[in-house]
Design an enzyme around this catalytic site. Structure first.
Site, PDB file in Angstrom:
ATOM      1  N   HIS A  95       0.906  -1.158   0.000  1.00 25.44           N
ATOM      2  CA  HIS A  95       0.000   0.000   0.000  1.00 25.44           C
ATOM      3  C   HIS A  95       0.937   1.198   0.000  1.00 25.44           C
ATOM      4  CE1 HIS A  95      -3.912   1.933   1.557  1.00 25.44           C
ATOM      5  NE2 HIS A  95      -3.050   2.935   1.435  1.00 25.44           N
ATOM      6  N   LEU A  96       0.756   2.097  -0.933  1.00 30.04           N
ATOM      7  CA  LEU A  96       1.617   3.269  -1.027  1.00 30.04           C
ATOM      8  C   LEU A  96       1.790   3.906   0.343  1.00 30.04           C
ATOM      9  CD1 LEU A  96       3.107   5.442  -2.729  1.00 30.04           C
ATOM     10  CD2 LEU A  96       0.892   6.562  -3.015  1.00 30.04           C
ATOM     11  N   HIS A  97       3.034   4.156   0.736  1.00 31.18           N
ATOM     12  CA  HIS A  97       3.293   4.838   1.999  1.00 31.18           C
ATOM     13  C   HIS A  97       4.618   5.571   1.921  1.00 31.18           C
ATOM     14  CE1 HIS A  97       4.958   0.753   2.513  1.00 31.18           C
ATOM     15  NE2 HIS A  97       5.829   1.273   3.367  1.00 31.18           N
ATOM     16  N   THR A  98       4.659   6.685   2.619  1.00 29.54           N
ATOM     17  CA  THR A  98       5.850   7.528   2.672  1.00 29.54           C
ATOM     18  C   THR A  98       6.336   7.568   4.106  1.00 29.54           C
ATOM     19  OG1 THR A  98       4.939   8.866   0.871  1.00 29.54           O
ATOM     20  CG2 THR A  98       6.767   9.816   2.120  1.00 29.54           C
TER      21      THR A  98
END
Length: 140
Positions: A95-98
């Site tokens: 899941h896209l995460h920064t």
């Protein structure tokens, strides 16, 4: 998405130490921080990589990341931040995460987490630059 821990956090079904919950994303403490105060920022929608983030969401999402980087520095009296993202390789949760990691001088973190290399010469460097530029969406 069923089974995605970050979607569970966004939905409120999985507990997390939330820092921000906004239309553009949710930020919470990483359970295995590089340093205390290490945040993960995720979009509300289940997206796997940065390439999946719709163009119209970029300003809002990265605006939130930027504001959180400033808040980590100010709120934790940090000397700065390390902001990073993995796409596919080394992405522990798909899941896209920064990552927004607080930094202080002398904290022991040296550069990146992987070994560095060099180009053999300027010709090799130019060939890599040219290959990426040719694959850039919207390039002529």
């Amino acid at each position: 998405m069923a089974g995605c821990v970050f979607c569970g956090i966004v939905a409120g079904d999985v507990p997390a130490f939330r820092v921000a919950d906004e239309p553009d994303g949710v930020a919470f403490l990483d359970t295995r921080p590089v340093f205390k105060g290490h945040l993960l920022v995720v979009p509300r929608a289940h997206l796997v990589t940065l390439a999946d983030l719709p163009s119209e969401s970029i300003a809002g999402y990265f605006g939130l990341v930027r504001r959180l980087a400033v808040a980590v520095e100010a709120g934790l009296d940090a000397g700065g931040t390390f902001v990073a993202m993995n796409n596919k390789v080394s992405q522990s949760v798909p899941h896209l995460h920064t990552h927004v990691v607080p930094r202080t001088k002398g904290d022991g973190l040296r550069g990146f987490f992987w070994p560095r290399t060099r180009y053999a010469d300027d010709t090799e460097a130019r060939s890599y630059a040219d290959r990426v530029a040719a694959a850039l969406p919207g390039s002529a």
